[in-house]
Scaffold this active site. Sequence first.
Site, PDB file in Angstrom:
ATOM      1  N   SER A   1      43.071  35.031  38.526  1.00 52.13           N
ATOM      2  CA  SER A   1      42.497  36.307  38.037  1.00 52.13           C
ATOM      3  C   SER A   1      43.639  37.067  37.218  1.00 52.13           C
ATOM      4  CB  SER A   1      41.991  37.054  39.271  1.00 52.13           C
ATOM      5  OG  SER A   1      41.811  38.529  38.994  1.00 52.13           O
TER       6      SER A   1
ATOM      7  N   TYR B   1      42.407  40.347  48.058  1.00 52.40           N
ATOM      8  CA  TYR B   1      41.930  39.632  46.677  1.00 52.40           C
ATOM      9  C   TYR B   1      43.244  39.440  45.797  1.00 52.40           C
ATOM     10  CZ  TYR B   1      39.419  38.017  42.808  1.00 52.40           C
ATOM     11  OH  TYR B   1      38.852  37.254  41.721  1.00 52.40           O
TER      12      TYR B   1
END
Length: 282
Positions: A156, A170
């Site tokens: 990400s 996350y």
Amino acid sequence: MSGRLQHKSALITGAGSGIGLESSILFAQEGSNVLLVDVNLAAAEKTAAIIAQKYPNVKAVAVKADVGKEDEVKSAVDAAVNAFGRLDVIFNNAGIMHPADDNALNTEEKIWDLTMQINVKGVWWGSKYAILAMRNNPTDEAKGLHTGGSIINTASFVASMGAATPQLAYTASKGAVLSMSRELAMVHAREGIRVNTISPGPLKTPLLMDFLNTPEKRDRRLVHLPMGRFGEAVEVAKAALFLATDESSYMTGGDLKVDGGLTSSYVTPLGEPVLPPPRSLV
């Protein structure tokens, strides 16, 4: 079908929606057999049905598996080898962004542990069992098939920079995916096993939209995007396809950013037209 993955076989996790769905269809379009892995079997079966209708010359097999459980990941890899005779590509794409994920003060340990179990251990196990399978791939010179293969892991943009909206577990998990993938790439390069990551920017997928569940949260993300829009899952799927094919044969240990310029920008342009997203393949 142009055949960029002709005669090859791939395993895609999270194949029932979002990036996994779009990637599964693209891989099949290019001639790959696909094992469609999802914790939601009905969603994976729906993807298989789309592929069967569009591309009847390839095999698409739906399998239920929770990537947070090692035995289920191993079983999925075994299922791919049993169904197709080999595993050339694994796209470790499945992951979670829990709505209760917050900052260091508010994120509960159980949310942290769950996120790491799925996002980090799931990628570790997927890579581990894919490596074992890829070492045993039969060679077929006529079809251009050899041992080795391509491992693609979804990281990400937050693996490279902090997130404006707190999501500590996350963010930490995706940083782990990025660094783990680099090491895997170095260790297994001489075996012909390539390991690369894709770092998507904010996408208009259920995973992110469920997390950015207020206009304020969505606007907080959009203000940082030079292109002025959320990305589409198919745009990331096209990057995964490139890493799956032999077109990326000299790439390993790399991170392909598909983020609308987010990680390259200090400020965003104003008054620029917002380009429409590409047409979905579904």
